[in-house]
Enzyme design. Structure first.
Site, mmCIF file in Angstrom:
data_model
loop_
_atom_site.group_PDB
_atom_site.id
_atom_site.type_symbol
_atom_site.label_atom_id
_atom_site.label_comp_id
_atom_site.label_asym_id
_atom_site.label_seq_id
_atom_site.Cartn_x
_atom_site.Cartn_y
_atom_site.Cartn_z
ATOM 1 N N ASP A 138 0.812 -1.233 0.000
ATOM 2 C CA ASP A 138 0.000 0.000 0.000
ATOM 3 C C ASP A 138 0.836 1.268 0.000
ATOM 4 O O ASP A 138 0.431 2.300 0.543
ATOM 5 C CB ASP A 138 -0.949 0.044 1.221
ATOM 6 C CG ASP A 138 -1.782 -1.208 1.329
ATOM 7 O OD1 ASP A 138 -2.274 -1.652 0.286
ATOM 8 O OD2 ASP A 138 -1.907 -1.742 2.442
ATOM 9 N N HIS A 194 -4.197 -2.544 -6.118
ATOM 10 C CA HIS A 194 -3.672 -1.229 -6.465
ATOM 11 C C HIS A 194 -4.861 -0.320 -6.680
ATOM 12 O O HIS A 194 -5.836 -0.726 -7.290
ATOM 13 C CB HIS A 194 -2.961 -1.273 -7.819
ATOM 14 C CG HIS A 194 -1.633 -1.915 -7.791
ATOM 15 N ND1 HIS A 194 -0.699 -1.668 -6.831
ATOM 16 C CD2 HIS A 194 -1.070 -2.780 -8.648
ATOM 17 C CE1 HIS A 194 0.386 -2.361 -7.101
ATOM 18 N NE2 HIS A 194 0.182 -3.050 -8.193
ATOM 19 N N ASN A 240 -4.871 -11.045 -4.060
ATOM 20 C CA ASN A 240 -4.947 -10.756 -2.621
ATOM 21 C C ASN A 240 -4.605 -9.319 -2.256
ATOM 22 O O ASN A 240 -4.917 -8.868 -1.170
ATOM 23 C CB ASN A 240 -4.047 -11.705 -1.829
ATOM 24 C CG ASN A 240 -2.623 -11.740 -2.334
ATOM 25 O OD1 ASN A 240 -2.383 -11.564 -3.524
ATOM 26 N ND2 ASN A 240 -1.680 -11.965 -1.460
ATOM 27 N N LEU A 258 3.234 12.214 0.454
ATOM 28 C CA LEU A 258 3.864 13.244 1.272
ATOM 29 C C LEU A 258 2.867 14.354 1.620
ATOM 30 O O LEU A 258 2.916 14.941 2.705
ATOM 31 C CB LEU A 258 5.064 13.823 0.520
ATOM 32 C CG LEU A 258 5.970 14.737 1.334
ATOM 33 C CD1 LEU A 258 6.587 13.990 2.500
ATOM 34 C CD2 LEU A 258 7.061 15.336 0.460
ATOM 35 N N GLY A 309 -0.010 13.664 -4.359
ATOM 36 C CA GLY A 309 -1.451 13.565 -4.585
ATOM 37 C C GLY A 309 -1.754 12.252 -5.279
ATOM 38 O O GLY A 309 -0.860 11.647 -5.874
HETATM 39 P P1 GDP Z 1 -0.361 -0.017 -3.702
HETATM 40 O O1 GDP Z 1 -0.918 -1.286 -3.191
HETATM 41 O O2 GDP Z 1 1.088 0.164 -3.322
HETATM 42 O O3 GDP Z 1 -0.623 0.246 -5.138
HETATM 43 O O4 GDP Z 1 -1.093 1.147 -2.889
HETATM 44 P P2 GDP Z 1 -2.583 1.621 -3.003
HETATM 45 O O5 GDP Z 1 -3.109 1.530 -4.354
HETATM 46 O O6 GDP Z 1 -3.368 1.002 -1.904
HETATM 47 O O7 GDP Z 1 -2.356 3.157 -2.718
HETATM 48 C C1 GDP Z 1 -2.644 3.732 -1.528
HETATM 49 C C2 GDP Z 1 -3.613 4.866 -1.654
HETATM 50 O O8 GDP Z 1 -2.885 6.057 -1.723
HETATM 51 C C3 GDP Z 1 -4.515 4.888 -2.856
HETATM 52 O O9 GDP Z 1 -5.791 5.284 -2.436
HETATM 53 C C4 GDP Z 1 -3.883 5.931 -3.780
HETATM 54 O O10 GDP Z 1 -4.828 6.572 -4.624
HETATM 55 C C5 GDP Z 1 -3.325 6.871 -2.807
HETATM 56 N N1 GDP Z 1 -2.140 7.614 -3.213
HETATM 57 C C6 GDP Z 1 -1.066 7.210 -3.945
HETATM 58 N N2 GDP Z 1 -0.139 8.173 -4.008
HETATM 59 C C7 GDP Z 1 -0.635 9.222 -3.277
HETATM 60 C C8 GDP Z 1 -0.125 10.526 -2.927
HETATM 61 O O11 GDP Z 1 0.977 10.911 -3.286
HETATM 62 N N3 GDP Z 1 -0.934 11.297 -2.147
HETATM 63 C C9 GDP Z 1 -2.148 10.915 -1.702
HETATM 64 N N4 GDP Z 1 -2.851 11.738 -0.941
HETATM 65 N N5 GDP Z 1 -2.643 9.685 -1.991
HETATM 66 C C10 GDP Z 1 -1.896 8.868 -2.768
#
Ligand code: GDP
Length: 424
Positions: free
Chosen positions: A12, A40, A37, A333, A415
């Site tokens: 995540d 993204h 499991n 960030l 973001g």
């Molecule tokens: P992954 O499993 O590593 O792909 O992570 P996720 O898809 O669960 O990403 C975590 C959450 O953070 C998601 O809801 C993304 O849209 C969000 N996200 C990713 N990068 C950023 C960021 O730089 N800022 C913010 N606020 N949210 C982000």
């Protein structure tokens, strides 16, 4: 050119977004481990998607999306995810499935749930996607390879043999309904018909693509700390989450992986149980969870609230090292902009001694976080596109983390949107 994109932490980290971004510039995107499991989250012009099994490249017409041999292939799930994105207006993606991938069977999902039920309070917090039973069977050599779907004699003999073995456990250990070999055979016929259009010798395809100079992106799932060898065993996943495994799970030479982009989160979060030294609780955690990610830190697959914590330099440096990171993408960030000061875990105190090296689980259980506090920047940094325009304290936070990691931070994500990224 082969690049890998992987996570340094508990998963995540926001890999989906970075993969989607890099996917735009790739010819081929490959999943090489795990299954449905993890998830993204991707936000693009078609909408917001939670992908579990499909590679992130499915939104582009110029990419081929590959499910490598290392993946736990849930065939009805694959079908559902393709149907889902197509129904939301995404053009039908180009997908290849390795003939050597193994099939996640309906009974793997059942066994996953039965075992968690049997363990009761001592459960692993599995996503119940069948991943652990799947990989157990693969290495016990009783799995079904995609290629076997096209070999009727093998299939007929094998369903009887497997049902016999599984039914002993179902009857005597779990007291659950038994597997009927005829029904299982029918299910496998359905799977064969679904997967047939996608099946290919993926390793050959990728090796030819490398020769032709194509750009290939290996897309990892979860992060270093969930790796079965190098993670917080036993609270780990069942296939390797490391970039090196990309060579095996895709069938390419390891020396072809030239760039390993490792995603590091600006704070910590984890789903499920296991050691988490810089974890925070109560109001402090609730606030970070509520403000975190895109609309809160809740599991993409399970919807469970994620456990929250401050940035852990010990775990992240180790996470980055085990991935063999050549560069780091620092994500989310922007979320930290509300804090007056930001604690960063810079060491673990174990039996009265402070270490900066990530230890084995038995030591980790005793570790207490040693914090250093950095000043916050108290500003919304979303929309900023140049590094120099970031508030000074924000740059200091990034540079502090970079020094701790020992690997250049080349991208800063501020973001959830695909283009909300600052290159350094
Ligand atoms: P992954 O499993 O590593 O792909 O992570 P996720 O898809 O669960 O990403 C975590 C959450 O953070 C998601 O809801 C993304 O849209 C969000 N996200 C990713 N990068 C950023 C960021 O730089 N800022 C913010 N606020 N949210 C982000």
């Amino acid at each position: 050119m082969v690049r890998a994109i992987v996570g340094a932490n508990w998963g995540d980290e926001g890999k989906g977004k970075i993969t989607d971004m890099l996917g735009e510039k790739s010819d081929i995107i490959v999943r090489f481990q795990g299954g449905s499991n993890a998830g993204h989250t991707i936000i693009n012009e078609y909408g917001k998607f939670a992908l579990h099994l499909l590679p992130s490249g499915v939104f582009y017409q110029h990419t081929t999306c590959v499910i490598g041999n290392g993946v736990a292939l849930n065939i009805p799930y694959l079908q559902r995810e393709i149907d889902d994105i197509v129904s939301q207006g995404v053009p039908k993606p180009h997908i290849l499935v390795s003939d050597r991938a193994q099939i996640l069977m309906p009974y793997h999902i059942d066994f996953d749930a039965y075992e968690e039920e049997r363990l009761g309070g001592k459960a692993f917090g599995s996503t119940k996607s069948g991943i652990a039973p799947f990989y157990s069977d693969k290495y016990a050599k009783i799995g079904f390879q995609v290629s076997e779907l096209f070999d009727e004699d093998t299939l007929k003999e094998k369903v009887v043999r497997i049902a016999e073995q599984k039914n002993i456990l179902l009857e005597h250990m779990y007291h659950k309904p038994l597997i009927d070999p005829d029904e299982l055979l029918e299910t496998l016929h359905e799977y064969r018909d679904i997967v047939k259009p996608y099946v290919a010798d993926v390793s050959l395809f990728l090796n030819n693509a490398i020769k032709e100079g194509k750009t290939i992106l290996l897309e990892g799932q979860l992060g270093t700390l969930k790796d079965p060898d190098f993670g917080i065993y036993p609270m780990v996943t069942s296939s390797s989450t490391l970039a090196s495994y990309g060579a095996i799970g895709a069938g390419i030479p390891c020396y072809e992986i030239k760039d390993i982009i490792t995603v590091v989160k600006a704070y910590s979060s984890a789903v499920g149980g296991g050691e988490f030294v810089s974890e925070i609780f109560g109001k402090e955690a609730d606030e970070l969870r509520r403000r975190g990610g895109d609309g809160g830190e809740f599991g993409a697959t399970t919807g469970r609230p994620r456990r929250m914590g401050w940035f852990d330099a010990v775990a992240s440096r180790y996470g980055v090292r085990m991935q063999g990171a050549t560069e780091v993408a620092l994500t989310v960030l922007d979320v930290l902009g509300y804090l007056d000061e930001i604690p960063v875990c810079v060491g673990y105190e174990i039996d009265g001694e402070v270490t900066k090296d990530f230890p084995v689980t038995s030591q980790l259980k005793k570790a207490k976080p040693v914090y250093e506090t950095l000043p916050g920047w108290k500003e919304d940094i979303r929309g900023i596109t140049e590094y120099d325009k970031l508030p000074e304290n924000c740059r200091k936070y990034i540079e502090f983390i970079e020094k701790e990691l020992g690997v250049p931070i080349t991208m800063v994500s501020n973001g959830p949107g695909r283009h909300e990224i600052i290159y350094r």
